[in-house]
Design an enzyme around this catalytic site. Structure first.
Site, PDB file in Angstrom:
ATOM      1  CB  SER A  21       1.896  24.273 -35.945  1.00  0.00           C
ATOM      2  OG  SER A  21       2.988  23.885 -35.169  1.00  0.00           O
ATOM      3  CE  LYS A  45       9.371  26.346 -32.630  1.00  0.00           C
ATOM      4  NZ  LYS A  45      10.665  27.058 -32.623  1.00  0.00           N
ATOM      5  CB  CYS A 134       6.959  17.060 -39.131  1.00  0.00           C
ATOM      6  SG  CYS A 134       8.232  18.280 -39.502  1.00  0.00           S
ATOM      7  CB  ILE A 197      -2.143  19.746 -46.329  1.00  0.00           C
ATOM      8  CG1 ILE A 197      -1.822  21.001 -47.148  1.00  0.00           C
ATOM      9  CG2 ILE A 197      -3.239  18.944 -46.918  1.00  0.00           C
ATOM     10  CD1 ILE A 197      -1.407  20.734 -48.593  1.00  0.00           C
ATOM     11  CG  ASN A 198       2.965  19.643 -41.967  1.00  0.00           C
ATOM     12  OD1 ASN A 198       3.761  20.477 -42.402  1.00  0.00           O
ATOM     13  ND2 ASN A 198       2.983  19.212 -40.716  1.00  0.00           N
ATOM     14  N   GLY A 272      -0.408  30.808 -43.156  1.00  0.00           N
ATOM     15  CA  GLY A 272       0.971  30.758 -42.672  1.00  0.00           C
ATOM     16  C   GLY A 272       1.939  31.503 -43.549  1.00  0.00           C
ATOM     17  CB  SER A 273       3.536  30.585 -46.792  1.00  0.00           C
ATOM     18  OG  SER A 273       3.996  29.321 -46.376  1.00  0.00           O
TER      19      SER A 273
END
Ligand SMILES: Cc1cc2nc3c(=O)[nH]c(=O)nc-3n(C[C@H](O)[C@H](O)[C@H](O)COP(=O)(O)O)c2cc1C
Length: 311
Positions: A21, A45, A134, A197-198, A272-273
């Site tokens: 997300s 997202k 978040c 994880i976030n 993601g990154s």
């Protein structure tokens, strides 16, 4: 024949590498680029009840350590269209995607989550993700609801009551002690899966020439390679604590990273990154590399999941 197809919460993902997300911005266009790059699934997202402008620019920066690009820091602050405008966009994304779509919602209170969950009964995603973690909105909203086992479980129970049979997964933060205990409380209240994880932090980078923090919001969540050991330990702890399947993420860039994440306990792996460094084709690169790894080691994907716990 090596197969990468993975069942998760009743949906079949053609491969286990999914878009997490918030990595893609516009719905649906930017999200569909992940599918074109070979992603086995897409997480939208996080949607909030009201539209949000997000934090001051810059919001996403590269973190260099010893000159190497080893991480990302973001303080996007859940910029987004809000529930009313978000519903048709998400429906469009689901209609146009050939891989399973996970929809993510973020609320500052239980009633926010209830309003969002009502809206999602019209969207009908394959899986609903609750962002209980978040880090970029805490000054405005107070501490994220997912910091305590009791509040996290309460949100899961409230949402499950509204969405019925729709699978609900809880995304947890690495930033509070006892991620295993929080996961257990989510499972006890009916969660069908855990996402870990976030981002880690918040962290800060200072521009030493300008003598001030680089991010517009000054601090932000840290992701990418530099957080991988924290992510691996969190996924390990969650796997020890619960029976429901895990989506592991945090710093996965290479096939070796993905194998490590699965050995810690992840069934699906968020990437993601790494897309900021390698582009969206990182997904097909990982799928090819994983096929080769499984063939060479004569094992299946499902055997990999949690392997390190049995060693
Ligand atoms: C720019 C950016 C925006 C993000 N926005 C969200 C979000 O809206 N909701 C969420 O649950 N996670 C969000 N995250 C966290 C990611 O989904 C993921 O958990 C984290 O980046 C770790 O994975 P990675 O190291 O592969 O990027 C965001 C991350 C980044 C870099």
């Amino acid at each position: 024949m090596v197969s990468l197809a993975t069942d998760y919460c009743g949906a079949t993902f053609p491969n286990p590498f999914i878009l997490p997300s918030g990595i893609a911005q516009n719905i649906p266009e930017d999200h569909l680029r992940a599918e074109a790059g070979g992603a086995g699934g897409i997480t939208a997202k996080s949607l909030t009840p009201e539209p949000r402008e997000g934090n001051p620019m810059p919001r996403v920066i590269q973190v260099r350590i010893d000159g190497k690009p080893l991480g990302i820091m973001n303080s996007v602050g859940l910029k987004g269209p809000g529930l009313l405008k978000g519903i048709p966009l998400l429906k469009d994304l689901i209609k146009r995607s050939r891989v399973p779509v996970i929809v993510s919602i973020f609320g500052a209170s239980i009633s926010d989550f209830q309003i969002l969950a009502e809206g999602m009964t019209a969207v009908k995603p394959r899986i609903l993700e609750l962002n209980l973690s978040c880090p970029n909105v805490s000054s405005e909203f107070g501490e994220p609801l997912g910091m305590g086992a009791k509040t996290a479980g309460t949100v899961v129970a409230a949402v499950k009551k509204i969405v019925g049979k729709m699978p609900v997964i809880a995304k947890l933060s690495p930033n509070y002690p006892g991620i295993g205990e929080i996961a257990r409380s989510c499972e006890a209240e009916g969660a069908d899966g855990i996402v870990a994880i976030n981002t880690v932090g918040p962290g800060m980078v200072i521009d030493i020439r300008k003598r001030k923090p680089v991010l517009g919001a000054k601090s932000g969540g840290v992701s990418g390679s530099i957080i991988k050991p924290v992510a691996i330990r969190c996924v390990w702890d969650v796997y020890e604590a619960v029976k429901i399947p895990i989506i592991g993420m945090g710093g996965v860039t290479t096939v070796e990273d993905a194998v490590e994440m699965m050995m810690a306990g992840a069934t699906l792996v968020g990437v993601g990154s790494a897309t900021y460094v390698k582009g969206m084709t990182v997904y097909s690169e990982l799928a090819e590399g994983m096929t080769q790894y499984l063939r060479e080691n004569k094992i299946t994907l499902s055997e990999l999941v949690g392997w390190a716990h049995r060693a």
